[in-house]
Motif scaffolding. Structure first.
Motif, PDB file in Angstrom:
ATOM      1  N   UNK A  29      97.511  15.078  77.209  1.00 31.98           N
ATOM      2  CA  UNK A  29      97.814  14.299  76.006  1.00 31.98           C
ATOM      3  C   UNK A  29      98.030  15.248  74.831  1.00 31.98           C
ATOM      4  N   UNK A  52      87.080   7.557  66.811  1.00 33.44           N
ATOM      5  CA  UNK A  52      86.825   8.427  65.662  1.00 33.44           C
ATOM      6  C   UNK A  52      87.546   7.969  64.404  1.00 33.44           C
ATOM      7  N   UNK A  68      90.762  12.832  68.890  1.00 33.17           N
ATOM      8  CA  UNK A  68      90.215  13.622  69.990  1.00 33.17           C
ATOM      9  C   UNK A  68      91.080  13.507  71.245  1.00 33.17           C
ATOM     10  N   UNK A 133      79.593  23.790  67.356  1.00 33.30           N
ATOM     11  CA  UNK A 133      80.528  23.428  68.403  1.00 33.30           C
ATOM     12  C   UNK A 133      79.809  23.119  69.703  1.00 33.30           C
ATOM     13  N   UNK A 134      80.376  22.202  70.507  1.00 30.98           N
ATOM     14  CA  UNK A 134      79.719  21.800  71.747  1.00 30.98           C
ATOM     15  C   UNK A 134      79.950  22.804  72.866  1.00 30.98           C
ATOM     16  N   UNK A 135      80.756  23.808  72.631  1.00 32.68           N
ATOM     17  CA  UNK A 135      81.108  24.853  73.580  1.00 32.68           C
ATOM     18  C   UNK A 135      82.455  24.607  74.252  1.00 32.68           C
ATOM     19  N   UNK A 136      83.068  23.455  73.978  1.00 35.52           N
ATOM     20  CA  UNK A 136      84.397  23.197  74.530  1.00 35.52           C
ATOM     21  C   UNK A 136      85.424  24.124  73.892  1.00 35.52           C
ATOM     22  N   UNK A 138      84.811  26.819  72.249  1.00 36.52           N
ATOM     23  CA  UNK A 138      84.437  28.200  72.567  1.00 36.52           C
ATOM     24  C   UNK A 138      85.016  28.619  73.920  1.00 36.52           C
ATOM     25  N   UNK A 139      84.932  27.739  74.908  1.00 41.32           N
ATOM     26  CA  UNK A 139      85.462  28.076  76.233  1.00 41.32           C
ATOM     27  C   UNK A 139      86.976  28.263  76.185  1.00 41.32           C
ATOM     28  N   UNK A 140      87.668  27.407  75.433  1.00 42.14           N
ATOM     29  CA  UNK A 140      89.128  27.540  75.364  1.00 42.14           C
ATOM     30  C   UNK A 140      89.537  28.777  74.570  1.00 42.14           C
ATOM     31  N   UNK A 207      83.842  13.971  66.387  1.00 43.26           N
ATOM     32  CA  UNK A 207      82.910  13.012  66.970  1.00 43.26           C
ATOM     33  C   UNK A 207      81.637  12.883  66.125  1.00 43.26           C
ATOM     34  N   UNK A 231      90.503  18.473  71.144  1.00 40.43           N
ATOM     35  CA  UNK A 231      89.093  18.290  71.429  1.00 40.43           C
ATOM     36  C   UNK A 231      88.845  18.583  72.901  1.00 40.43           C
ATOM     37  N   UNK A 232      88.781  19.856  73.301  1.00 46.27           N
ATOM     38  CA  UNK A 232      89.140  21.007  72.479  1.00 46.27           C
ATOM     39  C   UNK A 232      90.637  21.294  72.501  1.00 46.27           C
ATOM     40  N   UNK A 234      93.942  23.014  73.505  1.00 44.95           N
ATOM     41  CA  UNK A 234      94.368  23.817  74.652  1.00 44.95           C
ATOM     42  C   UNK A 234      94.655  25.235  74.139  1.00 44.95           C
ATOM     43  N   UNK A 235      94.374  26.270  74.953  1.00 44.18           N
ATOM     44  CA  UNK A 235      94.679  27.633  74.496  1.00 44.18           C
ATOM     45  C   UNK A 235      96.115  27.778  73.997  1.00 44.18           C
TER      46      UNK A 235
END
Lengths: 250, 490
Positions: A29, A52, A68, A133-136, A138-140, A207, A231-232, A234-235
């Motif tokens: 999306x 949201x 989101x 941040x929830x880490x989402x 951060x991971x991306x 959120x 959310x998050x 995409x790279x």
């Protein structure tokens, strides 16, 4: 050593060569496309479905800084006026440009000012601050350094110290408990310095916008240079946003 | 023990929870703990009336759960369970911090989600005094792109004598947001507790709400949910292996695992559009069906993963340099792990036999058990090796399910939530046991929502692992535990 070389051969060619032209999975999306034409009088099903409050009717518009990218509005619309496309180019340098309506064909950031492009166009060192941040995100952002995205090829890296950085990337809604650390970190970045807001939480609280545990005063006094929705995100949303903002022909 | 006996996500009436006087409550909880039960949650029935306190205990030799409440009106004081049952430690600290309970005889009360006690007094970590002693403070902001937390090391030369971990920087008050949230928003909140465990927490949440509503999920939906959960497990175990490879300087390992992780999260994106499984879970099932074509695309990616991960694992786990760094580093004994209440793969890597999928099976795991794997050495090697083995098992599970998807619905409507009811829903997230406890009020709205992420139990394990360990081994130990800051802070 031979084994290491075998692994290197096994890696193959995993890099995304054209970051602007990648194909996303069918259900991805990205930029919402909104049909022109009025909604039946008083219909607010999408507004009511949005968790949201990113979407408003009359006229129908979605604020990507709050969105989101769940599909609830698209599902709720009885006329199927909203459709999420595969376009992952979502970043903007102007907060208002994130509000998408029926007339929006695409979003691109405005070019950064000449001085910024001159200093950082070929070498941009960023300090990331996780402010709740929830880490989402951060991971991306970490994924941007992997063999698929390799932002290092554009001279973009994350650095360990704000002293080494050209700017900060904020993820998370900015919790009370991180408010001071964020300000200290930003103050430690030498000028000229930039601010990138990565993700719905950083841009608008996402959120967590209703939470009583946030402290977003930093954003009242500091202007952001680039907004990266998701959310998050995409790279590819992040990297194309930064490259377009720096006017890099990638 | 006097309690309401229940099971994973079973709906019960709040009125059936026995509310005892303070002494009888403490006696009941002590009895349960003495029989080997684990205290897995401790919270007021309602935040605005904290005098009525509920304790949730989990049996270790069966799937049973027990809930008992105590009335502390007039005097919110409790004799600490921690001296005899150390795993009660942080639950009691949290109770004191959030609801003002006085915990008598607690060995060391400390704030859980703040650097100060309520009232403002600062918390000072333990200090080591003496020659050649130094203190190292790291965080909240860390060198890499990672969540914030404060680590305070007391070192003698290179060895760490004590590590205290002070968290709370990610505290967003998420539990309180559930009560006022629309049903649409609730699933989203669950997905956002810890973004790397969107599927695990969404699963625990949806399961709780569905049982509270009396909904029966179709088999196909259960299977798709478990496929997503195992994909999340594979993706994050790969992330952990990237981390430990990186922290010993093995770039080829880190980048190889990284390529495979992309394939796995892109598989999750094939199922629902999000690389983290966001948007997949809805009340009553899953939002998107898995077509033959989608299953085919996922299988193709996972075949590459299955083939290549074997090569990369063989490389990593036979590398002398890696083994030298991993073995005997950051040891947590089985006894310590059990005593302090560790859960998940970190506990299993210390030899503790514990896995919600096996011990409290739910959804597809009732019909397709996953083997429970343990390794006894409790070091960085065993935590990493175990994750590699869990990747293999999860891949096996996903292939089996994708190649044999049952027919039927993937989503059903869900009746309204029962009023005056409760459910304690457990799921084995990729880190470990996730617990969502939900109570509803007379109109079926959410009255109380409590989350225990596996990280809440395991951060203490990391502190223990660093004792008598070189401080330079901290990064690899940290990555071997791979804990959530956001999941702890909530």
């Amino acid at each position: 050593m031979i084994d290491a070389m075998k692994l290197r051969i096994l890696q193959g060619d995993p890099i995304v060569h054209d970051v602007h032209g990648a194909v996303m999975p069918e259900l991805y999306r990205g930029l919402p496309s909104i049909d022109a034409g009025s909604c039946p009088g008083g219909c607010r099903r999408c507004e009511d479905a949005c968790p949201t409050r990113a979407i408003r009717t009359a006229p129908l518009r979605v604020d990507l800084g709050v969105c989101v990218f769940c599909p609830r509005c698209a599902e709720a619309c009885p006329q199927k006026k909203i459709r999420f496309t595969a376009d992952y180019h979502l970043a903007a340098s102007d907060r208002n440009a994130l509000v998408v309506d029926a007339s929006t064909a695409a979003i691109r950031p405005e070019k950064a000012e000449k001085k910024i492009r001159s200093y950082f166009g070929r070498s941009l060192k960023l300090r990331q601050v996780s402010a709740g941040g929830c880490n989402g995100c951060e991971l991306e952002l970490n994924a941007l350094g992997n063999v698929n995205f390799d932002m290092g090829r554009y001279g973009i890296d994350f650095v360990a110290s704000p002293r080494h950085a050209d700017g900060i990337v904020i993820t998370g809604p900015i919790t009370e408990n991180m408010a001071d650390a964020l300000e200290l970190c930003y103050e430690a970045v030498p000028r000229p310095r930039i601010v990138i807001l990565c993700g719905a939480c950083a841009i608008s609280g996402g959120v967590f916008a209703d939470s009583s545990k946030l402290q977003r005063r930093f954003l009242e006094t500091t202007r952001a240079d680039l907004y990266v929705p998701g959310c998050p995100p995409h790279p590819l949303t992040f990297i194309t946003g930064v490259l377009d903002w720096l006017d890099r022909k990638s | 023990m006097i309690s309401l006996a229940t099971k994973n996500a079973e709906r019960f009436l709040l009125a059936d929870i026995p509310v005892l006087g303070r002494d009888a409550f403490c006696a009941s909880v002590t009895e349960g703990l003495s029989e080997g039960m684990r205290l897995i949650s401790l919270f007021p029935l309602r935040d605005d009336a904290p005098e009525k306190l509920a304790a949730v205990l989990a049996e270790t030799s069966s799937a049973g759960l027990h809930i008992v409440a105590g009335d502390f009106s007039g005097r919110m004081e409790l004799e600490s369970f921690t001296p005899r049952f150390p795993h009660a430690n942080y639950l009691e600290c949290e109770l004191a911090e959030r609801h003002g309970y006085t915990i008598h005889a607690h060995p060391r009360l400390r704030p859980v989600r703040s650097r100060t006690f309520p009232g403002g007094a600062a918390y000072d970590p333990c200090r080591l005094e003496g020659d050649e002693v130094h203190e190292v403070a790291v965080g909240p902001i860390h060198a890499g792109v990672i969540e914030p937390g404060h680590f305070r090391f007391q070192c003698h030369g290179e060895l760490v004598y004590s590590l205290e971990i002070l968290l709370g920087y990610q505290h967003r008050g998420i539990e309180a947001l559930f009560a006022g949230a629309s049903p649409e928003k609730r699933v989203l909140l669950a997905e956002s507790i810890a973004g790397d465990t969107a599927v695990g927490h969404a699963y625990a949440h949806c399961k709780a709400i569905e049982h509270l509503s009396g909904a029966h999920l179709p088999f196909r939906a259960q299977i798709i949910r478990s496929i997503a959960e195992e994909l999340e497990r594979i993706a994050m175990h790969l992330s952990g292996l990237i981390g430990v490879s990186n922290d010993i300087g093995l770039a080829i390992g880190a980048s190889s695992y990284g390529r495979l992780r992309t394939l796995v999260i892109n598989s999750l994106a094939e199922l629902c559009g999000s690389r983290f499984g966001r948007g997949l879970f809805v009340y009553g099932g899953v939002r998107f069906d898995v077509s033959r074509e989608t299953a085919g695309r996922v299988i193709e990616k996972l075949e590459t993963v299955r083939r290549d991960v074997t090569e990369i694992n063989d490389f990593l786990f036979s590398s002398t340099g890696a083994l030298l760094r991993f073995e005997h580093t950051g040891v947590v004994t089985k006894e310590t792990a059990a005593q302090i209440g560790m859960v998940g793969f970190a506990a299993r890597a210390s030899g503790v036999e514990m896995d919600t999928r096996t011990h409290r099976p739910y959804g597809a795991y009732r019909y397709f058990p996953v083997p429970l794997l343990t390794i006894g050495s409790g070091d960085v090697f065993s935590r990493s090796r175990l994750r590699a083995m869990e990747i293999d098992e999860s891949l096996r599970f996903v292939f089996e399910q994708l190649e044999n998807l049952p027919g039927g619905e993937f989503r059903v409507p869900v009746p309204p939530i029962s009023p005056g009811s409760g459910a304690v829903s457990l799921v084995e997230g990729w880190r470990g046991e996730i617990v969502h406890s939900v109570f509803t009020d007379e109109s079926g709205g959410i009255m109380q929502y409590r989350v225990k992420d596996p990280s809440f139990c395991n951060w203490w394990g990391l502190s223990m692992a660093l004792r008598k360990t070189a401080i330079s081994d901290f990064p690899v130990c940290n990555k071997s535990f791979d804990l959530s800051y956001a999941g702890h802070d909530l």
